[in-house]
Design a protein around this motif. Structure first.
Motif, mmCIF file in Angstrom:
data_model
loop_
_atom_site.group_PDB
_atom_site.id
_atom_site.type_symbol
_atom_site.label_atom_id
_atom_site.label_comp_id
_atom_site.label_asym_id
_atom_site.label_seq_id
_atom_site.Cartn_x
_atom_site.Cartn_y
_atom_site.Cartn_z
ATOM 1 N N LEU A 1 0.819 -1.212 0.000
ATOM 2 C CA LEU A 1 0.000 0.000 0.000
ATOM 3 C C LEU A 1 0.851 1.260 0.000
ATOM 4 C CD1 LEU A 1 -2.904 -0.876 2.455
ATOM 5 C CD2 LEU A 1 -3.032 -0.564 -0.020
ATOM 6 N N GLU A 2 1.984 1.214 0.665
ATOM 7 C CA GLU A 2 2.846 2.387 0.710
ATOM 8 C C GLU A 2 3.421 2.723 -0.658
ATOM 9 O OE1 GLU A 2 5.280 -1.237 1.566
ATOM 10 O OE2 GLU A 2 3.465 -0.456 2.461
ATOM 11 N N MET A 3 3.469 1.774 -1.567
ATOM 12 C CA MET A 3 3.995 2.018 -2.905
ATOM 13 C C MET A 3 2.939 2.543 -3.866
ATOM 14 S SD MET A 3 6.728 -0.987 -3.472
ATOM 15 C CE MET A 3 7.334 -0.113 -4.880
ATOM 16 N N SER A 4 1.673 2.485 -3.482
ATOM 17 C CA SER A 4 0.613 2.931 -4.390
ATOM 18 C C SER A 4 0.685 4.434 -4.663
ATOM 19 C CB SER A 4 -0.761 2.547 -3.863
ATOM 20 O OG SER A 4 -1.040 3.213 -2.659
ATOM 21 N N ALA A 5 1.271 5.205 -3.763
ATOM 22 C CA ALA A 5 1.429 6.643 -3.999
ATOM 23 C C ALA A 5 2.404 6.898 -5.148
ATOM 24 C CB ALA A 5 1.910 7.343 -2.741
ATOM 25 N N ASP A 6 3.439 6.070 -5.246
ATOM 26 C CA ASP A 6 4.431 6.224 -6.306
ATOM 27 C C ASP A 6 4.015 5.526 -7.596
ATOM 28 O OD1 ASP A 6 6.255 7.659 -4.707
ATOM 29 O OD2 ASP A 6 6.994 5.790 -3.844
ATOM 30 N N LEU A 7 3.441 4.345 -7.473
ATOM 31 C CA LEU A 7 3.136 3.527 -8.644
ATOM 32 C C LEU A 7 1.712 3.687 -9.161
ATOM 33 C CD1 LEU A 7 4.758 0.151 -7.550
ATOM 34 C CD2 LEU A 7 5.721 1.873 -9.057
ATOM 35 N N GLY A 8 0.806 4.058 -8.315
ATOM 36 C CA GLY A 8 -0.606 4.027 -8.652
ATOM 37 C C GLY A 8 -1.173 2.692 -8.181
ATOM 38 N N ALA A 9 -2.460 2.634 -7.980
ATOM 39 C CA ALA A 9 -3.086 1.459 -7.377
ATOM 40 C C ALA A 9 -2.895 0.187 -8.196
ATOM 41 C CB ALA A 9 -4.571 1.723 -7.144
ATOM 42 N N VAL A 10 -3.197 0.237 -9.474
ATOM 43 C CA VAL A 10 -3.133 -0.962 -10.313
ATOM 44 C C VAL A 10 -1.693 -1.427 -10.499
ATOM 45 C CG1 VAL A 10 -3.630 -1.887 -12.607
ATOM 46 C CG2 VAL A 10 -5.285 -0.414 -11.477
ATOM 47 N N ASP A 11 -0.788 -0.510 -10.756
ATOM 48 C CA ASP A 11 0.611 -0.884 -10.942
ATOM 49 C C ASP A 11 1.219 -1.419 -9.647
ATOM 50 O OD1 ASP A 11 0.654 -0.249 -13.646
ATOM 51 O OD2 ASP A 11 1.186 1.839 -13.253
ATOM 52 N N ALA A 12 0.800 -0.895 -8.505
ATOM 53 C CA ALA A 12 1.288 -1.404 -7.222
ATOM 54 C C ALA A 12 0.823 -2.834 -7.003
ATOM 55 C CB ALA A 12 0.819 -0.508 -6.077
ATOM 56 N N VAL A 13 -0.415 -3.134 -7.374
ATOM 57 C CA VAL A 13 -0.922 -4.504 -7.260
ATOM 58 C C VAL A 13 -0.151 -5.428 -8.189
ATOM 59 C CG1 VAL A 13 -2.912 -6.003 -7.724
ATOM 60 C CG2 VAL A 13 -3.220 -3.877 -6.467
ATOM 61 N N ASN A 14 0.050 -5.018 -9.440
ATOM 62 C CA ASN A 14 0.791 -5.844 -10.395
ATOM 63 C C ASN A 14 2.228 -6.083 -9.933
ATOM 64 O OD1 ASN A 14 -1.392 -6.117 -12.111
ATOM 65 N ND2 ASN A 14 -0.845 -4.330 -13.317
ATOM 66 N N ALA A 15 2.876 -5.058 -9.437
ATOM 67 C CA ALA A 15 4.245 -5.200 -8.949
ATOM 68 C C ALA A 15 4.299 -6.105 -7.727
ATOM 69 C CB ALA A 15 4.841 -3.833 -8.628
ATOM 70 N N SER A 16 3.323 -5.991 -6.847
ATOM 71 C CA SER A 16 3.340 -6.842 -5.659
ATOM 72 C C SER A 16 3.072 -8.301 -6.011
ATOM 73 C CB SER A 16 2.348 -6.347 -4.605
ATOM 74 O OG SER A 16 1.024 -6.450 -5.071
ATOM 75 N N ILE A 17 2.240 -8.547 -7.029
ATOM 76 C CA ILE A 17 2.014 -9.924 -7.485
ATOM 77 C C ILE A 17 3.289 -10.494 -8.100
ATOM 78 C CG2 ILE A 17 0.774 -11.345 -9.179
ATOM 79 C CD1 ILE A 17 -1.670 -9.512 -8.646
ATOM 80 N N ALA A 18 3.961 -9.706 -8.937
ATOM 81 C CA ALA A 18 5.227 -10.156 -9.526
ATOM 82 C C ALA A 18 6.255 -10.424 -8.432
ATOM 83 C CB ALA A 18 5.749 -9.119 -10.511
ATOM 84 N N ASN A 19 6.286 -9.585 -7.414
ATOM 85 C CA ASN A 19 7.202 -9.772 -6.302
ATOM 86 C C ASN A 19 6.843 -11.022 -5.503
ATOM 87 O OD1 ASN A 19 9.400 -8.729 -4.585
ATOM 88 N ND2 ASN A 19 7.769 -8.543 -3.078
ATOM 89 N N LEU A 20 5.567 -11.244 -5.255
ATOM 90 C CA LEU A 20 5.106 -12.402 -4.485
ATOM 91 C C LEU A 20 5.516 -13.711 -5.147
ATOM 92 C CD1 LEU A 20 3.362 -13.549 -2.130
ATOM 93 C CD2 LEU A 20 1.431 -13.456 -3.714
ATOM 94 N N TYR A 21 5.350 -13.782 -6.467
ATOM 95 C CA TYR A 21 5.643 -15.016 -7.191
ATOM 96 C C TYR A 21 7.067 -15.067 -7.752
ATOM 97 C CZ TYR A 21 0.777 -16.255 -6.734
ATOM 98 O OH TYR A 21 -0.448 -16.586 -6.222
ATOM 99 N N GLY A 22 7.831 -14.007 -7.573
ATOM 100 C CA GLY A 22 9.219 -14.005 -8.025
ATOM 101 C C GLY A 22 9.363 -14.054 -9.532
ATOM 102 N N THR A 23 8.483 -13.350 -10.224
ATOM 103 C CA THR A 23 8.525 -13.340 -11.684
ATOM 104 C C THR A 23 9.118 -12.036 -12.192
ATOM 105 O OG1 THR A 23 6.292 -12.426 -11.847
ATOM 106 C CG2 THR A 23 6.487 -14.819 -11.822
ATOM 107 N N SER A 24 9.242 -11.944 -13.487
ATOM 108 C CA SER A 24 9.704 -10.717 -14.131
ATOM 109 C C SER A 24 8.519 -9.789 -14.360
ATOM 110 C CB SER A 24 10.375 -11.049 -15.454
ATOM 111 O OG SER A 24 11.512 -11.852 -15.234
#
Length: 60
Positions: free
Chosen positions: A2-25
């Motif tokens: 949630l703290e990254m949503s200010a920088d990334l925006g809501a949707v991009d923060a969710v996508n980035a966190s999913i990529a981070n969770l699963y260790g993907t590119s």
């Protein structure tokens, strides 16, 4: 992430966190988003690679 949503925006923060969770590119056509994720990589340590392509290569 949630703290990254200010920088990334809501949707991009969710996508980035999913990529981070699963260790993907992460692939995007948004150059600014690529730079922000690269600069915040300490918060997203499991994203292996960040790829950027120009908009003409996107396909729906």
């Amino acid at each position: 992430m949630l703290e990254m949503s200010a920088d990334l925006g809501a949707v991009d923060a969710v996508n980035a966190s999913i990529a981070n969770l699963y260790g993907t590119s992460f692939l995007t056509v948004d150059r600014k988003l690529t730079e922000i994720i690269f600069n915040k990589r300490s918060n997203l340590p499991n994203i292996k690679n960040i790829y950027y392509t120009i908009g003409k290569n996107r396909d729906y």
